[in-house]
Design a protein around this motif. Structure first.
Motif, PDB file in Angstrom:
ATOM      1  N   LEU A 167      37.421  30.892   7.730  1.00  0.00           N
ATOM      2  CA  LEU A 167      37.844  32.016   6.806  1.00  0.00           C
ATOM      3  C   LEU A 167      36.607  32.693   6.391  1.00  0.00           C
ATOM      4  N   VAL A 168      36.675  33.859   6.260  1.00  0.00           N
ATOM      5  CA  VAL A 168      35.482  34.836   5.434  1.00  0.00           C
ATOM      6  C   VAL A 168      36.168  35.276   4.350  1.00  0.00           C
ATOM      7  N   LEU A 169      35.516  35.169   3.202  1.00  0.00           N
ATOM      8  CA  LEU A 169      36.127  35.642   1.897  1.00  0.00           C
ATOM      9  C   LEU A 169      35.891  37.077   1.845  1.00  0.00           C
ATOM     10  N   GLN A 170      36.971  37.823   1.420  1.00  0.00           N
ATOM     11  CA  GLN A 170      36.833  39.426   1.360  1.00  0.00           C
ATOM     12  C   GLN A 170      36.814  39.764  -0.288  1.00  0.00           C
ATOM     13  N   GLY A 187      39.558  22.213  -0.496  1.00  0.00           N
ATOM     14  CA  GLY A 187      40.791  21.783  -1.449  1.00  0.00           C
ATOM     15  C   GLY A 187      41.536  23.063  -1.832  1.00  0.00           C
ATOM     16  N   GLN A 188      40.807  24.073  -1.922  1.00  0.00           N
ATOM     17  CA  GLN A 188      41.424  25.256  -2.390  1.00  0.00           C
ATOM     18  C   GLN A 188      42.694  25.730  -1.486  1.00  0.00           C
ATOM     19  N   PRO A 189      43.725  25.993  -2.004  1.00  0.00           N
ATOM     20  CA  PRO A 189      44.882  26.446  -1.236  1.00  0.00           C
ATOM     21  C   PRO A 189      44.914  27.730  -0.561  1.00  0.00           C
ATOM     22  N   VAL A 190      45.579  27.833   0.697  1.00  0.00           N
ATOM     23  CA  VAL A 190      45.417  29.198   1.344  1.00  0.00           C
ATOM     24  C   VAL A 190      47.082  29.687   1.491  1.00  0.00           C
ATOM     25  N   ARG A 191      47.056  30.760   0.961  1.00  0.00           N
ATOM     26  CA  ARG A 191      48.550  31.589   1.128  1.00  0.00           C
ATOM     27  C   ARG A 191      48.498  32.222   2.433  1.00  0.00           C
ATOM     28  N   THR A 192      49.385  31.865   3.460  1.00  0.00           N
ATOM     29  CA  THR A 192      49.600  32.874   4.533  1.00  0.00           C
ATOM     30  C   THR A 192      50.870  33.357   4.454  1.00  0.00           C
ATOM     31  N   ASP A 193      51.236  34.222   5.540  1.00  0.00           N
ATOM     32  CA  ASP A 193      52.583  34.847   5.340  1.00  0.00           C
ATOM     33  C   ASP A 193      53.628  33.889   6.131  1.00  0.00           C
ATOM     34  N   VAL A 249      44.950  36.452   4.890  1.00  0.00           N
ATOM     35  CA  VAL A 249      45.524  35.396   4.041  1.00  0.00           C
ATOM     36  C   VAL A 249      44.715  35.604   2.657  1.00  0.00           C
ATOM     37  N   GLU A 250      45.377  34.875   1.670  1.00  0.00           N
ATOM     38  CA  GLU A 250      44.749  34.748   0.322  1.00  0.00           C
ATOM     39  C   GLU A 250      44.390  33.331   0.073  1.00  0.00           C
ATOM     40  N   VAL A 251      43.246  33.029  -0.713  1.00  0.00           N
ATOM     41  CA  VAL A 251      42.924  31.838  -1.036  1.00  0.00           C
ATOM     42  C   VAL A 251      42.934  31.784  -2.672  1.00  0.00           C
ATOM     43  N   ASP A 252      43.522  30.759  -3.207  1.00  0.00           N
ATOM     44  CA  ASP A 252      43.538  30.512  -4.647  1.00  0.00           C
ATOM     45  C   ASP A 252      42.357  29.949  -4.943  1.00  0.00           C
ATOM     46  N   ILE A 253      41.774  30.775  -5.722  1.00  0.00           N
ATOM     47  CA  ILE A 253      40.341  30.555  -6.421  1.00  0.00           C
ATOM     48  C   ILE A 253      40.412  30.529  -7.997  1.00  0.00           C
ATOM     49  N   ARG A 254      40.903  29.241  -8.601  1.00  0.00           N
ATOM     50  CA  ARG A 254      40.979  29.049  -9.834  1.00  0.00           C
ATOM     51  C   ARG A 254      41.943  29.927 -10.311  1.00  0.00           C
ATOM     52  N   GLY A 255      43.066  29.789  -9.757  1.00  0.00           N
ATOM     53  CA  GLY A 255      44.262  30.399 -10.177  1.00  0.00           C
ATOM     54  C   GLY A 255      44.710  31.841  -9.929  1.00  0.00           C
ATOM     55  N   LYS A 256      43.312  32.638  -9.194  1.00  0.00           N
ATOM     56  CA  LYS A 256      43.420  33.751  -8.869  1.00  0.00           C
ATOM     57  C   LYS A 256      43.479  33.979  -7.397  1.00  0.00           C
ATOM     58  N   LEU A 257      44.258  34.841  -6.747  1.00  0.00           N
ATOM     59  CA  LEU A 257      44.221  34.958  -5.228  1.00  0.00           C
ATOM     60  C   LEU A 257      43.394  35.882  -4.561  1.00  0.00           C
ATOM     61  N   GLU A 258      42.391  35.546  -3.898  1.00  0.00           N
ATOM     62  CA  GLU A 258      41.583  36.382  -3.398  1.00  0.00           C
ATOM     63  C   GLU A 258      41.604  36.488  -1.896  1.00  0.00           C
ATOM     64  N   PRO A 259      41.440  37.927  -1.112  1.00  0.00           N
ATOM     65  CA  PRO A 259      41.699  38.131   0.073  1.00  0.00           C
ATOM     66  C   PRO A 259      40.601  37.372   1.091  1.00  0.00           C
ATOM     67  N   ALA A 260      41.176  36.794   2.120  1.00  0.00           N
ATOM     68  CA  ALA A 260      40.121  36.455   3.271  1.00  0.00           C
ATOM     69  C   ALA A 260      40.685  36.703   4.663  1.00  0.00           C
ATOM     70  N   ARG A 261      39.734  36.845   5.530  1.00  0.00           N
ATOM     71  CA  ARG A 261      40.072  37.086   6.930  1.00  0.00           C
ATOM     72  C   ARG A 261      40.070  36.003   7.743  1.00  0.00           C
ATOM     73  N   VAL A 262      40.802  35.651   8.852  1.00  0.00           N
ATOM     74  CA  VAL A 262      40.798  34.402   9.501  1.00  0.00           C
ATOM     75  C   VAL A 262      40.172  35.093  10.622  1.00  0.00           C
ATOM     76  N   SER A 319      30.819  34.134   1.822  1.00  0.00           N
ATOM     77  CA  SER A 319      31.409  32.995   1.531  1.00  0.00           C
ATOM     78  C   SER A 319      32.381  32.618   2.875  1.00  0.00           C
ATOM     79  N   VAL A 320      32.228  31.491   3.449  1.00  0.00           N
ATOM     80  CA  VAL A 320      32.803  30.985   4.720  1.00  0.00           C
ATOM     81  C   VAL A 320      33.603  29.780   4.148  1.00  0.00           C
ATOM     82  N   ALA A 321      34.540  29.437   5.098  1.00  0.00           N
ATOM     83  CA  ALA A 321      35.428  28.195   5.035  1.00  0.00           C
ATOM     84  C   ALA A 321      36.007  27.488   6.355  1.00  0.00           C
ATOM     85  N   ILE A 322      36.176  26.647   6.658  1.00  0.00           N
ATOM     86  CA  ILE A 322      37.073  25.947   7.646  1.00  0.00           C
ATOM     87  C   ILE A 322      38.514  25.685   6.950  1.00  0.00           C
ATOM     88  N   ALA A 323      39.474  25.980   7.396  1.00  0.00           N
ATOM     89  CA  ALA A 323      40.777  25.795   6.913  1.00  0.00           C
ATOM     90  C   ALA A 323      41.699  25.303   8.068  1.00  0.00           C
TER      91      ALA A 323
END
Length: 362
Positions: A287-290, A298-304, A336-349, A322-326
């Motif tokens: 994941l690449v954070l946008q 541990g952060q949740p990842v919301r997908t379609d 996708v969107e990542v839940d960062i402290r209760g706010k959904l932030e866009p990320a690219r797979v 910021s990057v991640a393995i998910a």
């Protein structure tokens, strides 16, 4: 009390900030994790990895034993020195540990994780009971990882007696060093996405090698930089990206499973074949954070097609983002969107890795 490696005094002398890691007192950094990361990407850094567990596996049935124990097939190691990355699995297909095994003149050498040492040794002993094989732990050995584009050249300068051996090594190969007394073993392997070496040697000789490397211009690097480097390189960390509840098919390790020959009945095979036939429910992605923030484990990842989870995340010093393995549902799309402290932030797979040899590769 945490255990200390033979290089403990060298870490103190270099100003290392020491922390408890898997029961060992090891440096997290020597003043700047960021600088240490950048030095490995641009030049050469060295890590004390003496806490890792080295095992020699010998005997008439050593090959047959490892063919049952490991998901990958040691029969692929056709010549002395070849190395293989593999997992030990539970009968249910979960990952007990990931490891490297080398074909050696005495049969095999295996390096497993420090944090899993106790359960690994118990599992190996249990499986070995039915084979004519001897498993010998080598706690007297220290291990140094020298990594970076200038790692090989600077190690040759620091240890000229190893120059011929270093020149002969191919990537992912390790050989004993007869030129040096005491049972040295030099491997062209690592955990950073850079070229480099991992040198196993008697503990009492480790500080002399460390000091020679310092004089040759190799900088000490700690556990913090080791983690950001391996994450940029898309390399799994046991206990974060996989464990006994996660199959290698869900952890991006499908390439480490040797399905042929079909008659090789390795531990976990039946469960993995059933998972493969049904179609894995999960896959590992980058994941690449946008949006804003930093991706963390541990952060949740919301997908379609349902929710996933970040297993490792960081701010990439090389990429300046910021990057991640998910681990996400298998049918997940590219956004996708990542839940960062209760706010959904866009990320690219993206396909792993993020960085190889200091360059962006996605």
């Amino acid at each position: 009390m945490p255990q200390r490696t033979p290089l403990y005094e060298a870490h103190v002398a270099a100003g290392g900030k020491l922390v408890d890691f898997a029961g060992w007192e090891l440096p997290i950094h020597y003043g700047s994790q960021l600088k240490e990361h950048e030095i490995v990407r641009a030049d050469a850094g060295m890590f004390d990895v003496s806490h890792m567990t080295v095992l020699d596996i010998t005997g008439p049935q050593a090959t047959a034993f490892l063919q049952q124990l490991l998901a990958n097939d040691v029969a692929r190691l056709g010549v002395e020195g070849k190395a293989l990355y593999s997992a030990m699995l539970t009968p249910d297909g979960g990952v007990i540990d990931d490891l490297i095994v080398y074909r050696t003149a005495w049969d095999y050498r295996m390096v497993v994780n420090a944090a899993t040492r106790t359960k690994d040794l118990a599992w190996i002993a249990e499986r070995a009971a039915g084979f004519d094989v001897t498993v010998t732990e080598r706690p007297e050995l220290a291990m140094l990882a020298i990594q970076g584009p200038n790692a090989l050249a600077k190690t040759r300068a620091a240890a000229p007696q190893l120059a011929g051996l270093i020149d002969s090594l191919q990537v992912f190969q390790g050989l004993a060093a007869p030129e040096v007394d005491g049972g040295w073993f030099v491997a062209r392997t690592g955990y950073t996405g850079e070229d480099g070496l991992e040198i196993m040697l008697p503990g009492e000789q480790a500080i002399a090698l460390w000091n020679a490397l310092l004089l040759a211009g190799v900088s000490p690097a700690g556990l913090g930089a080791r983690d950001t480097l391996r994450l940029e390189a898309g390399m799994n960390l046991y206990g974060s990206d996989m464990d006994e509840t996660v199959s290698p098919l869900a952890a991006g390790m499908g390439w480490t499973i040797a399905w042929q020959p079909a008659e090789r009945d390795f531990v976990g095979r039946v469960a993995l074949e059933a998972e493969r036939a049904a179609g894995p429910a999960w896959r590992q992605v980058g994941l690449v954070l946008q949006g804003k923030g930093v991706l963390r484990g541990g952060q949740p990842v919301r997908t379609d097609v349902g929710d996933g989870v970040i297993t490792s995340g960081t701010f990439s010093p090389t990429l300046r983002l910021s990057v991640a393995i998910a681990r996400v549902p298998a049918g997940c799309g590219e956004q996708v969107e990542v839940d960062i402290r209760g706010k959904l932030e866009p990320a690219r797979v993206v396909k792993l890795p993020f960085v190889r040899h200091g360059k962006q590769v996605f």
